[in-house]
Design an enzyme around this catalytic site. Structure first.
Site, PDB file in Angstrom:
ATOM      1  CB  SER A 148      38.027 158.711  62.269  1.00  0.00           C
ATOM      2  OG  SER A 148      37.190 159.260  61.276  1.00  0.00           O
ATOM      3  CE1 TYR A 161      39.578 155.779  57.892  1.00  0.00           C
ATOM      4  CE2 TYR A 161      37.757 157.190  58.561  1.00  0.00           C
ATOM      5  CZ  TYR A 161      39.114 156.960  58.445  1.00  0.00           C
ATOM      6  OH  TYR A 161      40.011 157.909  58.889  1.00  0.00           O
TER       7      TYR A 161
END
Ligand code: NAP
Ligand code: GCO
Length: 268
Positions: A148, A161
């Site tokens: 990510s 996250y």
């Protein structure tokens, strides 16, 4: 030239893409099928597996779907054993299954934090651990972890996250380091902001008809001046799964329209 292009072929390969009944995983698996691979995917519910199989069928792809939670080591080992028996040894693993919880850190429960780490970081460890022994026996394999922007950057509300995806970047480098000598290449793809159900809340049209402020922010942060589509990840994913990338190991390939290179647009 013919033989050079063949290096990008996935003919005869078995690819497991986790959490691939829709979204980024579905797009990557569809590209692998187009490049010649047999597709295997999993999801946590039978209903989603059935939906996924039907969506692949619509594209002319006969995918094999299994119900399996990537956080459950017994379920994962059982699934991998079944795949080896019913389809073949897994040549390509894409650790795609993932969730996000957008909660300010000081309001986030430890239970929520742990759940994100469990699916986004422990899951890839568990699935990679299950497939590596057969890859070693077979003489090689490819592992692609879906990382990510949050493998590099932080922002408000995504502490769990970012911690998971930052960890996944390092797990990627460690798998490459530990198993590179067995002809296993482990690389990551770091998607930018991609229009999928996961990011739908950030793109919601506002009650006055205007675009979501985060949507406008992302356009200003992205030199390409648009959100990515899941299809933008297909070429890079095929490259990293194919023998064209056999000397690429431990890399995180950011597919972000230039976000990581850019300081952002000056406000008018
Ligand atoms: P998505 O649309 O939410 O799809 C995620 C998939 O993972 C779903 O099929 C989901 O199934 C599955 N999944 C969740 N928990 C699971 C578990 N425990 N076991 C098995 N499968 C599970 O997300 P996406 O946007 O396609 O994202 C795919 C991956 O790319 C994720 O790792 C995400 O973090 C990453 N990513 C996304 C973006 C983006 O902008 N969209 C950017 C960078 C990275 P259910 O429907 O059953 O929950
Ligand atoms: C968020 C987003 C991101 C993206 C993606 C960026 O809330 O900031 O959901 O984290 O999904 O992972 O690369």
């Amino acid at each position: 030239m013919g033989s050079f292009i063949e290096k990008f072929s996935l003919e005869g390969k078995v690819a497991l893409v986790t959490g691939a009944s829709y979204g980024i995983g579905f797009a990557i698996a569809s590209a692998y099928a187009a490049a010649g691979a047999t597709i295997v995917f999993n999801d946590i519910k039978q209903e989603l597996v059935d939906k996924g199989i039907a969506s692949y069928k619509e594209q002319g792809i006969e995918a094999h779907g299994y119900v399996c939670d990537v956080t459950d080591e017994d379920q994962v080992n059982e699934m991998v054993e079944k795949i080896e028996k019913e389809v073949g040894v897994i040549d390509i693993l894409v650790n795609n299954a993932g969730i996000i919880k957008r909660i300010p850190m000081i309001e986030m429960s430890a239970k929520d934090f742990r759940q994100v780490i469990d699916i986004d970081l422990n899951g890839p460890f568990i699935v990679a651990k299950a497939v590596i022994p057969s890859m070693i026996k077979k003489g090689g394999g490819k592992i692609i972890n879906i990382c990510s922007m949050m493998s590099e950057f932080g922002r408000e509300t995504v502490s769990a996250y970012a911690a998971a995806k930052g960890g996944l970047k390092m797990l990627t480098k460690n798998i490459a380091s530990e198993y590179g000598e067995y002809n296993i290449q482990c690389n990551g793809i770091g998607p930018g902001y991609i229009a999928t159900p996961q990011t739908a809340p950030l793109r919601e049209i506002q009650p006055d008809g205007s675009r979501h402020p985060f949507d406008q922010f992302i356009i200003a942060k992205t030199p390409a001046a648009r959100w990515g589509e899941a299809e933008d990840l297909q070429g890079p994913a095929v490259f990293l799964a194919s023998s064209a990338s056999d000397f690429v190991n431990g890399l995180i390939l950011y597919v972000d329209g230039g976000i990581a290179a850019y300081i952002g647009k000056q406000p008018k």
